[in-house]
Design a protein around this motif. Sequence first.
Motif, PDB file in Angstrom:
ATOM      1  N   ALA A 155       2.323   1.737  -3.404  1.00 53.79           N
ATOM      2  CA  ALA A 155       1.409   1.962  -4.443  1.00 53.79           C
ATOM      3  C   ALA A 155       1.108   3.756  -4.157  1.00 53.79           C
ATOM      4  O   ALA A 155       0.933   4.347  -5.098  1.00 53.79           O
ATOM      5  CB  ALA A 155       0.196   1.580  -4.365  1.00 53.79           C
ATOM      6  N   ILE A 156       0.830   4.179  -2.971  1.00 58.35           N
ATOM      7  CA  ILE A 156       0.713   5.530  -2.536  1.00 58.35           C
ATOM      8  C   ILE A 156       1.950   6.330  -2.882  1.00 58.35           C
ATOM      9  O   ILE A 156       1.932   7.540  -3.760  1.00 58.35           O
ATOM     10  CB  ILE A 156       0.602   5.959  -1.339  1.00 58.35           C
ATOM     11  CG1 ILE A 156      -0.720   5.076  -0.800  1.00 58.35           C
ATOM     12  CG2 ILE A 156       0.435   7.384  -0.710  1.00 58.35           C
ATOM     13  CD1 ILE A 156      -1.423   5.278   0.752  1.00 58.35           C
ATOM     14  N   ALA A 163      -5.587   2.721  -2.373  1.00 60.57           N
ATOM     15  CA  ALA A 163      -4.632   2.553  -1.566  1.00 60.57           C
ATOM     16  C   ALA A 163      -4.357   3.346  -0.494  1.00 60.57           C
ATOM     17  O   ALA A 163      -4.336   2.997   0.862  1.00 60.57           O
ATOM     18  CB  ALA A 163      -3.259   2.556  -2.113  1.00 60.57           C
ATOM     19  N   SER A 164      -4.990   4.585  -0.464  1.00 54.96           N
ATOM     20  CA  SER A 164      -5.059   5.587   0.652  1.00 54.96           C
ATOM     21  C   SER A 164      -6.454   4.956   1.414  1.00 54.96           C
ATOM     22  O   SER A 164      -6.180   5.085   2.616  1.00 54.96           O
ATOM     23  CB  SER A 164      -5.482   6.854   0.343  1.00 54.96           C
ATOM     24  OG  SER A 164      -4.194   7.314  -0.701  1.00 54.96           O
ATOM     25  N   VAL A 190       0.997  -1.313   0.162  1.00 52.79           N
ATOM     26  CA  VAL A 190       0.177   0.065   0.082  1.00 52.79           C
ATOM     27  C   VAL A 190       0.729   1.236  -0.049  1.00 52.79           C
ATOM     28  O   VAL A 190       0.512   2.153  -0.582  1.00 52.79           O
ATOM     29  CB  VAL A 190      -0.878  -0.042   1.376  1.00 52.79           C
ATOM     30  CG1 VAL A 190      -1.667   1.231   1.212  1.00 52.79           C
ATOM     31  CG2 VAL A 190      -1.900  -0.821   0.845  1.00 52.79           C
ATOM     32  N   THR A 244      -4.304   5.414  -6.319  1.00 49.24           N
ATOM     33  CA  THR A 244      -4.211   6.261  -5.111  1.00 49.24           C
ATOM     34  C   THR A 244      -5.313   6.371  -4.234  1.00 49.24           C
ATOM     35  O   THR A 244      -5.044   6.209  -2.822  1.00 49.24           O
ATOM     36  CB  THR A 244      -3.613   7.714  -5.434  1.00 49.24           C
ATOM     37  OG1 THR A 244      -2.495   7.650  -6.187  1.00 49.24           O
ATOM     38  CG2 THR A 244      -3.426   8.585  -4.274  1.00 49.24           C
TER      39      THR A 244
END
Length: 83
Positions: free
Chosen positions: A6-7, A16-17, A3, A13
Amino acid sequence: MAVGAAIFVGFLTPAASAVATISYLLIGVSPSLMTEANNHISALTAFNLAAISGALVLLGPGAFSFDAHLFGRREIIIPDRRV
């Protein structure tokens, strides 16, 4: 770690956030649910990181992210006044 990566690169985004926000909230609540928790992160820090991740969900990816490259940039046009 996936995660966070990915961010960092800006791939999916908002999703993942959102996962990061939920996990930070669970980390912040977990010491109060367990009798003998091994606290590596304080609850206040976890809630602060959850707030930052929640803001990132609402803001979305940046201009130089993979999301912007794959899906295109969005431009918000605010009209001068109501007609």
